[in-house]
Write a protein that holds these residues in place. Structure first.
Motif, PDB file in Angstrom:
ATOM      1  N   ILE A 159       0.856  -1.179   0.000  1.00  0.00           N
ATOM      2  CA  ILE A 159       0.000   0.000   0.000  1.00  0.00           C
ATOM      3  C   ILE A 159       0.893   1.229   0.000  1.00  0.00           C
ATOM      4  O   ILE A 159       1.966   1.232   0.622  1.00  0.00           O
ATOM      5  CB  ILE A 159      -0.956  -0.002   1.218  1.00  0.00           C
ATOM      6  N   ASP A 160       0.474   2.244  -0.711  1.00  0.00           N
ATOM      7  CA  ASP A 160       1.200   3.499  -0.755  1.00  0.00           C
ATOM      8  C   ASP A 160       1.257   4.087   0.657  1.00  0.00           C
ATOM      9  O   ASP A 160       0.290   4.000   1.427  1.00  0.00           O
ATOM     10  CB  ASP A 160       0.480   4.458  -1.704  1.00  0.00           C
ATOM     11  N   GLU A 161       2.374   4.699   0.996  1.00  0.00           N
ATOM     12  CA  GLU A 161       2.538   5.231   2.347  1.00  0.00           C
ATOM     13  C   GLU A 161       1.495   6.304   2.673  1.00  0.00           C
ATOM     14  O   GLU A 161       1.000   6.379   3.802  1.00  0.00           O
ATOM     15  CB  GLU A 161       3.949   5.802   2.525  1.00  0.00           C
ATOM     16  N   ALA A 162       1.137   7.111   1.689  1.00  0.00           N
ATOM     17  CA  ALA A 162       0.118   8.139   1.918  1.00  0.00           C
ATOM     18  C   ALA A 162      -1.243   7.504   2.211  1.00  0.00           C
ATOM     19  O   ALA A 162      -1.981   7.965   3.077  1.00  0.00           O
ATOM     20  CB  ALA A 162       0.015   9.063   0.701  1.00  0.00           C
ATOM     21  N   GLU A 163      -1.558   6.415   1.511  1.00  0.00           N
ATOM     22  CA  GLU A 163      -2.818   5.704   1.771  1.00  0.00           C
ATOM     23  C   GLU A 163      -2.804   5.084   3.164  1.00  0.00           C
ATOM     24  O   GLU A 163      -3.807   5.112   3.882  1.00  0.00           O
ATOM     25  CB  GLU A 163      -3.037   4.602   0.738  1.00  0.00           C
ATOM     26  N   LEU A 164      -1.658   4.523   3.537  1.00  0.00           N
ATOM     27  CA  LEU A 164      -1.542   3.915   4.861  1.00  0.00           C
ATOM     28  C   LEU A 164      -1.686   4.971   5.945  1.00  0.00           C
ATOM     29  O   LEU A 164      -2.374   4.758   6.948  1.00  0.00           O
ATOM     30  CB  LEU A 164      -0.203   3.185   4.994  1.00  0.00           C
ATOM     31  N   GLN A 165      -1.071   6.139   5.738  1.00  0.00           N
ATOM     32  CA  GLN A 165      -1.197   7.241   6.693  1.00  0.00           C
ATOM     33  C   GLN A 165      -2.658   7.663   6.819  1.00  0.00           C
ATOM     34  O   GLN A 165      -3.160   7.880   7.922  1.00  0.00           O
ATOM     35  CB  GLN A 165      -0.343   8.433   6.264  1.00  0.00           C
ATOM     36  N   ALA A 166      -3.356   7.759   5.690  1.00  0.00           N
ATOM     37  CA  ALA A 166      -4.771   8.143   5.707  1.00  0.00           C
ATOM     38  C   ALA A 166      -5.599   7.102   6.462  1.00  0.00           C
ATOM     39  O   ALA A 166      -6.505   7.444   7.230  1.00  0.00           O
ATOM     40  CB  ALA A 166      -5.294   8.309   4.284  1.00  0.00           C
ATOM     41  N   ALA A 167      -5.272   5.812   6.266  1.00  0.00           N
ATOM     42  CA  ALA A 167      -5.993   4.749   6.964  1.00  0.00           C
ATOM     43  C   ALA A 167      -5.753   4.828   8.473  1.00  0.00           C
ATOM     44  O   ALA A 167      -6.676   4.667   9.273  1.00  0.00           O
ATOM     45  CB  ALA A 167      -5.576   3.385   6.426  1.00  0.00           C
ATOM     46  N   PHE A 168      -4.507   5.109   8.866  1.00  0.00           N
ATOM     47  CA  PHE A 168      -4.214   5.253  10.294  1.00  0.00           C
ATOM     48  C   PHE A 168      -4.906   6.481  10.870  1.00  0.00           C
ATOM     49  O   PHE A 168      -5.393   6.445  12.010  1.00  0.00           O
ATOM     50  CB  PHE A 168      -2.704   5.334  10.544  1.00  0.00           C
ATOM     51  N   ASP A 169      -4.951   7.566  10.108  1.00  0.00           N
ATOM     52  CA  ASP A 169      -5.664   8.763  10.574  1.00  0.00           C
ATOM     53  C   ASP A 169      -7.143   8.458  10.805  1.00  0.00           C
ATOM     54  O   ASP A 169      -7.731   8.858  11.804  1.00  0.00           O
ATOM     55  CB  ASP A 169      -5.534   9.907   9.561  1.00  0.00           C
ATOM     56  N   GLN A 170      -7.736   7.731   9.864  1.00  0.00           N
ATOM     57  CA  GLN A 170      -9.147   7.358   9.985  1.00  0.00           C
ATOM     58  C   GLN A 170      -9.353   6.447  11.197  1.00  0.00           C
ATOM     59  O   GLN A 170     -10.295   6.628  11.971  1.00  0.00           O
ATOM     60  CB  GLN A 170      -9.607   6.662   8.712  1.00  0.00           C
ATOM     61  N   LEU A 171      -8.463   5.502  11.373  1.00  0.00           N
ATOM     62  CA  LEU A 171      -8.548   4.593  12.513  1.00  0.00           C
ATOM     63  C   LEU A 171      -8.423   5.366  13.821  1.00  0.00           C
ATOM     64  O   LEU A 171      -9.170   5.133  14.774  1.00  0.00           O
ATOM     65  CB  LEU A 171      -7.459   3.519  12.421  1.00  0.00           C
ATOM     66  N   SER A 172      -7.508   6.313  13.849  1.00  0.00           N
ATOM     67  CA  SER A 172      -7.314   7.125  15.044  1.00  0.00           C
ATOM     68  C   SER A 172      -8.591   7.888  15.396  1.00  0.00           C
ATOM     69  O   SER A 172      -8.995   7.939  16.561  1.00  0.00           O
ATOM     70  CB  SER A 172      -6.160   8.102  14.831  1.00  0.00           C
ATOM     71  N   ARG A 173      -9.246   8.463  14.390  1.00  0.00           N
ATOM     72  CA  ARG A 173     -10.508   9.191  14.646  1.00  0.00           C
ATOM     73  C   ARG A 173     -11.577   8.244  15.161  1.00  0.00           C
ATOM     74  O   ARG A 173     -12.335   8.587  16.063  1.00  0.00           O
ATOM     75  CB  ARG A 173     -10.972   9.893  13.371  1.00  0.00           C
ATOM     76  N   ARG A 174     -11.656   7.048  14.586  1.00  0.00           N
ATOM     77  CA  ARG A 174     -12.670   6.080  15.028  1.00  0.00           C
ATOM     78  C   ARG A 174     -12.425   5.657  16.472  1.00  0.00           C
ATOM     79  O   ARG A 174     -13.346   5.587  17.280  1.00  0.00           O
ATOM     80  CB  ARG A 174     -12.659   4.856  14.123  1.00  0.00           C
ATOM     81  N   VAL A 175     -11.171   5.374  16.792  1.00  0.00           N
ATOM     82  CA  VAL A 175     -10.824   4.907  18.137  1.00  0.00           C
ATOM     83  C   VAL A 175     -11.058   6.010  19.166  1.00  0.00           C
ATOM     84  O   VAL A 175     -11.508   5.755  20.272  1.00  0.00           O
ATOM     85  CB  VAL A 175      -9.360   4.407  18.175  1.00  0.00           C
ATOM     86  N   ARG A 176     -10.781   7.234  18.777  1.00  0.00           N
ATOM     87  CA  ARG A 176     -10.959   8.363  19.691  1.00  0.00           C
ATOM     88  C   ARG A 176     -12.399   8.855  19.726  1.00  0.00           C
ATOM     89  O   ARG A 176     -12.710   9.833  20.381  1.00  0.00           O
ATOM     90  CB  ARG A 176     -10.038   9.519  19.295  1.00  0.00           C
ATOM     91  N   GLY A 177     -13.272   8.225  19.004  1.00  0.00           N
ATOM     92  CA  GLY A 177     -14.680   8.610  19.016  1.00  0.00           C
ATOM     93  C   GLY A 177     -14.945   9.884  18.259  1.00  0.00           C
ATOM     94  O   GLY A 177     -15.817  10.661  18.646  1.00  0.00           O
ATOM     95  N   GLY A 178     -14.182  10.137  17.195  1.00  0.00           N
ATOM     96  CA  GLY A 178     -14.415  11.307  16.379  1.00  0.00           C
ATOM     97  C   GLY A 178     -13.767  12.564  16.907  1.00  0.00           C
ATOM     98  O   GLY A 178     -13.942  13.630  16.352  1.00  0.00           O
ATOM     99  N   GLN A 179     -13.002  12.461  17.994  1.00  0.00           N
ATOM    100  CA  GLN A 179     -12.336  13.634  18.544  1.00  0.00           C
ATOM    101  C   GLN A 179     -11.144  14.002  17.682  1.00  0.00           C
ATOM    102  O   GLN A 179     -10.457  13.147  17.158  1.00  0.00           O
ATOM    103  CB  GLN A 179     -11.846  13.363  19.967  1.00  0.00           C
ATOM    104  N   GLY A 180     -10.885  15.280  17.541  1.00  0.00           N
ATOM    105  CA  GLY A 180      -9.741  15.746  16.770  1.00  0.00           C
ATOM    106  C   GLY A 180      -8.479  15.716  17.598  1.00  0.00           C
ATOM    107  O   GLY A 180      -8.502  15.536  18.806  1.00  0.00           O
ATOM    108  N   GLY A 181      -7.351  15.877  16.927  1.00  0.00           N
ATOM    109  CA  GLY A 181      -6.068  15.967  17.616  1.00  0.00           C
ATOM    110  C   GLY A 181      -5.435  14.616  17.819  1.00  0.00           C
ATOM    111  O   GLY A 181      -6.109  13.597  17.918  1.00  0.00           O
ATOM    112  N   THR A 182      -4.101  14.626  17.854  1.00  0.00           N
ATOM    113  CA  THR A 182      -3.355  13.393  18.097  1.00  0.00           C
ATOM    114  C   THR A 182      -2.315  13.666  19.160  1.00  0.00           C
ATOM    115  O   THR A 182      -1.164  13.963  18.867  1.00  0.00           O
ATOM    116  CB  THR A 182      -2.673  12.882  16.814  1.00  0.00           C
TER     117      THR A 182
END
Length: 98
Positions: A44-67
Motif C-alpha cells: 500500500i502506498d505510504e500516503a494511503e496507509l497514513q490516511a488509513a491510520f488517521d481514519q482509525l485514530s478518529r474512530r478509536v478516539r470517538g471522532g475527537q480531533g487531535g493526536t
C-alpha cells in the motif's frame, strides 16, 4: 528567579532526548501491533496507509480531533474492548482494499 539561558538549553536538550525515546517506544509498540495484525506484508502506498491510520485514530478516539498520543480514557473499562474490535476490523478491512 531567572534561569540562565544555558541551563534552559540543557533542559530543552534533555526533554528532546526524552521525547525521542518516548516516540521510539510508541513507534515500536504500534509496529509490533501492526505486524501481529498482518500489516507488515501488505502493499500500500505510504500516503494511503497514513490516511488509513488517521481514519482509525478518529474512530478509536470517538471522532475527537487531535493526536496527542496520550492515554485518554485509560480508566474507562469499556473503551479498550470496543477500541480493539474497531482497530482489528479496520486493519483487516484496510488490508483487503489495497
Amino acid at each position: 528567579m531567572k534561569k540562565p539561558s544555558a541551563k534552559i538549553r540543557d533542559e530543552i536538550a534533555k526533554l528532546q532526548d526524552q521525547l525521542k525515546l518516548a516516540e521510539t517506544r510508541e513507534a515500536e509498540r504500534i509496529g509490533r501491533i501492526a505486524l501481529k495484525a498482518g500489516l507488515g506484508d501488505i502493499e500500500i502506498d505510504e500516503a494511503e496507509l497514513q490516511a488509513a491510520f488517521d481514519q482509525l485514530s478518529r474512530r478509536v478516539r470517538g471522532g475527537q480531533g487531535g493526536t496527542t498520543g496520550g492515554k485518554k480514557g485509560a480508566g474507562d473499562s469499556r473503551g479498550p474492548t470496543s477500541n480493539t474490535a474497531h482497530a482489528s476490523g479496520a486493519a483487516a478491512g484496510s488490508g483487503g482494499e489495497a
